[in-house]
Write an enzyme that holds these catalytic residues in place. Structure first.
Site, PDB file in Angstrom:
ATOM      1  N   GLU A  29      11.255 -10.054 -10.814  1.00  0.00           N
ATOM      2  CA  GLU A  29      12.665 -10.316 -11.099  1.00  0.00           C
ATOM      3  C   GLU A  29      13.503 -10.228  -9.826  1.00  0.00           C
ATOM      4  OE1 GLU A  29      11.118  -7.799 -14.621  1.00  0.00           O
ATOM      5  OE2 GLU A  29      10.632  -8.139 -12.514  1.00  0.00           O
TER       6      GLU A  29
ATOM      7  N   ALA B 203       0.817  -1.204   0.000  1.00  0.00           N
ATOM      8  CA  ALA B 203       0.000   0.000   0.000  1.00  0.00           C
ATOM      9  C   ALA B 203       0.856   1.262   0.000  1.00  0.00           C
ATOM     10  CB  ALA B 203      -0.943   0.010   1.203  1.00  0.00           C
TER      11      ALA B 203
END
EC number: 3.5.4.5
Length: 136
Positions: free
Chosen positions: A58, A49
């Site tokens: 990745e 958030a």
């Protein structure tokens, strides 16, 4: 890379992507990499958030690789939805550079399969890497 090797990376990225935590963007991403010894490590994006505290797929795959004791990326596949290519962001290109070489394959895929192949040198030309730092 062989088709079988790419298929294994695709399946690993797909499985990781199924666990992505993307309640804000609703854009789930999976990534899988293979080391020179054939070990496959995968990761998914994890949002937060408090933007930009989340983690890219990745980065998760690279963290899993390092935690597993490896220090080199032979190839990486990134899987995302949408019409556009889901290439690694700039920060992840640099993360890949830390453990990859100019000719490291970066394979970009969608749910239907491989969309495009790049080398790290194509996505991050004239890059700065570990060899640029004085070691003493």
């Amino acid at each position: 890379m062989t088709d079988d090797a790419i298929d294994a990376l695709f399946r690993a990225a797909e499985a990781a992507r199924a666990h992505a935590y993307a309640p804000y963007s609703r854009f789930a991403v999976g990534a899988a990499l293979v080391t020179p010894d054939g070990a496959v490590h995968a990761g998914c994006n994890v949002e937060n958030a408090a933007y930009p505290v989340g983690a890219c797929a990745e980065a998760g795959a690279i963290s899993a690789m390092v935690a597993g004791g490896s220090r080199a990326i032979a190839a990486i596949l990134v899987l995302g939805d949408g019409e556009g290519l889901c290439t690694p962001c700039g920060a992840c290109r640099q993360r890949i550079r830390e453990f990859g070489a100019e000719d490291t394959p970066i394979i970009v895929a969608g749910p239907e399969g491989v969309r495009r192949r790049f080398t790290l040198g194509e996505l991050l030309p004239v890059s700065f890497g570990p060899e640029n730092l004085a070691r003493g």
